[in-house]
Design an enzyme around this catalytic site. Structure first.
Site, short mmCIF file in Angstrom:
data_model
loop_
_atom_site.label_atom_id
_atom_site.label_comp_id
_atom_site.label_asym_id
_atom_site.label_seq_id
_atom_site.Cartn_x
_atom_site.Cartn_y
_atom_site.Cartn_z
N HIS A 34 -3.09 2.46 1.30
CA HIS A 34 -3.88 2.58 0.06
C HIS A 34 -3.42 1.51 -0.93
O HIS A 34 -2.31 1.56 -1.45
CB HIS A 34 -3.64 3.99 -0.55
CG HIS A 34 -4.32 4.20 -1.88
ND1 HIS A 34 -3.79 4.99 -2.87
CD2 HIS A 34 -5.47 3.71 -2.37
CE1 HIS A 34 -4.60 4.99 -3.92
NE2 HIS A 34 -5.63 4.23 -3.64
N HIS A 41 -12.64 10.72 -3.42
CA HIS A 41 -11.78 9.61 -2.97
C HIS A 41 -10.32 10.00 -2.87
O HIS A 41 -9.50 9.22 -2.41
CB HIS A 41 -11.92 8.41 -3.89
CG HIS A 41 -11.00 8.42 -5.08
ND1 HIS A 41 -10.95 9.45 -5.98
CD2 HIS A 41 -10.09 7.52 -5.51
CE1 HIS A 41 -10.05 9.18 -6.91
NE2 HIS A 41 -9.51 8.01 -6.66
N LYS A 74 6.23 3.94 -1.03
CA LYS A 74 5.54 3.96 -2.32
C LYS A 74 5.87 2.69 -3.09
O LYS A 74 7.01 2.22 -3.05
CB LYS A 74 6.05 5.16 -3.13
CG LYS A 74 5.28 6.42 -2.87
CD LYS A 74 4.00 6.42 -3.67
CE LYS A 74 3.36 7.80 -3.68
NZ LYS A 74 2.02 7.76 -4.26
#
Lengths: 485, 184
Positions: A238, A407, A484
């Site tokens: 992402h 989303h 992350k």
């Protein structure tokens, strides 16, 4: 934070209407997709007011829509969908957002938990080392001016040509990884300078790379076609267009604020600044936005390549043997010119999806052959402690939401509140580890902001999309390893 | 002068106050830097000059802060002191700025429309002193601020407002107030 007390009329179990009479200037009504239990949460901030504000956009058709992951954004609510008539309607950069073509991709593998359990720690550490993440992170790709022009024009195709991935990947990307109409001349030098060092980086905020386990399959036929079964290992990425996209949006908001005056457009929020699609400002923005979208696809493609290399190295097997094929790649911050049916007539529209995913049904000519009979894969990441989903687009989405669905999970807590009231980054790390999830983050403070408790439960969000029929569930994944930014 | 951070679901909101407009712009700039890297230490040994324009104070603030973000993330320049000087542009002062010059500018990127006729343009010039960050210091950047948004954006004089508005800021000497939301 001030709550919202405006009118929200129940249409059915999953749809709520803000009537166009709520505010003078609304051209259409607002519709929020949610179940009853979510409404009190949705009323806690000003997101519904933003749905009403979007209804002011000249040329808007149908309704100003919000998906069930709706939360307070700037200009548009996050989870917002708005379609405007082409070419007389407007395009609004605020309806795309700063992170143009922020999106998600999902890769399958032949692996099962038992194959990676022992290597998980090493996989996470190496992915973290190989893929630059964090605020202002810079990549290892050295782009010159001529080369970045090609990235902006050719997107993921450029990356594949450079050896980052396979030609087959392109088939599995929305727009096949290349948005048409990109004109690098419409991208400022500043945006180019921001983009040059950042290609192949995750960035920070909610961006991530996750190793996941398929926990449940809902549609076995679809899952089989996509190469998934219960217990399969998947990889989800992402991220978006990094500083280049942010700068394109910043630049064009200035131009659009002038355009609003020039064309005499009246708006309740300056962040909604827009220009007619057939104006020079509108055309220039779409050409620059396409460049940023292409940069984002190249970015996700490069990251995919490095992730595959890490798996190969750690597991001592080839990418082919590992079966690391791309399932699909979706954009969830974008505006696109699409054809939709309104009252039995086909019309060209500019569909803004601001934190919403395209969800086209089976038979859509925009889908590759493999998904022609299934519908478009929709990728819905949740927070790092819960689930992510693989869904499919439906006919009903085409009829009701201009082919759009949710989303992600959607935030419910501000970043500072998450840090103030929630666990520290270190606590989150050890808590997740005790649940079998290994997290490696560029910033522990950033990790605290991304705590599960800061998000809605993605399971509830997906339940609404399934219930309302705007997408249908194929598989649910849970995280095993998280990188992350 | 001072600032406070307020909650916004997806992003960070900032309220700033100052005794002058310059003070307000300087404090707003510093607030961004504290959010981006609260633990960094740099010396004011290098200098950068910036200048941005807009037709109203709110857009001027967004453009000013966007320029500081650009210095920070693209040039890796971390300022510790910021001084701002705000001018009202008129054709008497800047006869070279005319519509035709703007529209024919050879630079790439968005071409803005003609400046508004509703009032004189504004500009802010800044001198920023700090250091170019090396790799180690760049790693102290904790937050990547994507952009400064126009949502809930405000720049206003407090002395012509009622008492209720003045209560928004803890510093009673403050004359100017601004509010903006950062996309994170």
């Amino acid at each position: 934070m001030e709550g919202w007390a405006g009118p929200l009329e129940r249409i059915d179990e999953f749809r709520w209407m803000i009537p166009h009479t709520y505010k003078k200037g609304m051209r259409v009504s607002g519709i929020i997709f949610a179940h009853e239990g979510q409404i009190s949460q949705i009323r806690k901030d000003q997101a519904p007011e933003q749905v009403a504000n979007v209804a002011f956009l000249p040329g808007i058709v149908g309704s100003s829509l919000a998906m069930p992951d709706i939360h307070w954004g700037y200009g548009f609510a996050i989870g917002g969908v708005a379609a405007t008539l082409y070419p007389e309607g407007v395009v609004s950069p605020g309806g795309v957002g700063f992170d143009i073509n922020c999106g998600v991709r999902l890769l399958r593998t032949n692996l099962k938990l038992v194959d990676i359990e022992e290597h998980l720690e090493e996989l996470v550490q190496r992915l973290f080392k190989e893929i630059p993440a964090g605020a202002g992170s810079e990549g290892v790709i050295k782009l010159g001016n001529a080369e970045i022009t090609r990235v902006l024009e050719e997107g993921a195709r450029w990356a594949v040509e450079k050896g980052f991935g396979n030609i087959e990947d392109l088939d599995r990307i929305e727009e096949y990884g290349v948005m048409q109409g990109a004109d690098p001349q419409k991208v400022s030098d500043k945006a180019i300078r921001r983009g040059i060092p950042q290609l192949g980086t995750l960035g920070s905020g909610n961006h991530f790379l996750e190793i996941q386990l398929v926990e449940e399959i809902y549609d076995h036929r679809a899952a089989e076609i996509m190469g998934l079964e219960p217990g399969s290992i998947t990889l989800m990425i992402h991220t978006g267009s990094r500083g280049l996209g942010h700068q394109v949006c910043t630049d064009y908001l200035v131009a659009m604020n002038e355009a609003v005056r020039k064309y005499g457009i009246s708006l309740p929020d300056r962040q909604l600044a827009c220009a007619p699609l057939d104006s020079q400002e509108g055309k220039d923005y779409l050409a620059a936005m396409a460049c940023a979208a292409n940069y984002a696809w190249a970015n996700r493609q490069c990251i995919t390549h490095w992730a595959r290399r890490v798996f190969e190295k750690v597991l001592g097997s080839s990418e082919k043997a590992l079966g690391m094929d791309l399932i699909y790649d979706v954009a969830h911050n974008i505006a696109k010119i699409e054809e939709h049916e309104i009252a039995g007539r086909k019309v060209k529209l500019c569909v803004h999806r601001k934190g919403a995913t395209r969800a086209f049904p089976a038979g859509s000519c925009d889908l590759p052959e493999i998904y022609q009979k299934l519908g478009q894969p929709v990728l819905v990441p949740g927070d790092m402690g819960r689930n992510s989903y693989l869904l499919l687009g439906t006919e009903k989405a085409m009829a009701e939401t201009f082919g759009s669905t949710c989303h992600g999970a959607g935030r419910i807590m501000s970043r500072s509140q998450a840090k103030r009231d929630g666990q520290s980054g270190k606590e989150i790390e050890s808590d997740l580890r005790s649940r079998g999830i290994i997290v490696r983050a560029a910033s522990r403070a950033g990790l605290a902001e991304e705590a599960s408790s800061a998000y809605k439960d993605v399971n509830e969000v997906v339940r609404v999309c399934q219930g309302a029929g705007i997408s249908r569930m194929v598989a649910r994944m849970r995280p095993l390893g998280v990188i992350k930014g | 002068m001072g600032y406070e951070v307020f909650d916004h679901t997806a992003d960070i909101g900032i309220r700033v106050w100052g005794e002058s407009l310059e003070d307000l712009f300087e404090t707003a700039g510093r607030s961004l830097l504290v959010i981006a890297a609260p633990r960094i230490l740099v010396q004011p040994i290098q200098h950068r000059h910036i200048m941005v324009e807009a037709d109203d104070l709110e857009a001027l603030l967004v453009n000013w802060l966007s320029e500081i973000l650009y210095l920070l993330y693209v040039e890796s320049f971390f300022p510790v002191t910021i001084t701002a000087h705000i001018n009202g542009i008129s054709t008497e002062i800047h006869p070279d700025i005319e519509d035709s010059d703007r529209s024919e500018a050879p630079s790439r990127g968005p071409k803005g429309g003609a400046p508004s006729e509703s009032g004189p343009g504004l500009s802010v010039e800044g001198v920023l002193s700090g250091e170019i960050m090396d790799r180690e210091r760049r790693s102290l950047l904790e937050v990547e601020i994507k952009a400064v948004t126009y949502h809930l954006l405000k720049v206003e004089r407090l002395d012509c407002k009622g008492r209720a508005d003045r209560m928004k800021v803890p510093d009673q000497r403050a004359v100017w107030f601004a509010q903006f939301i950062l996309d994170i």
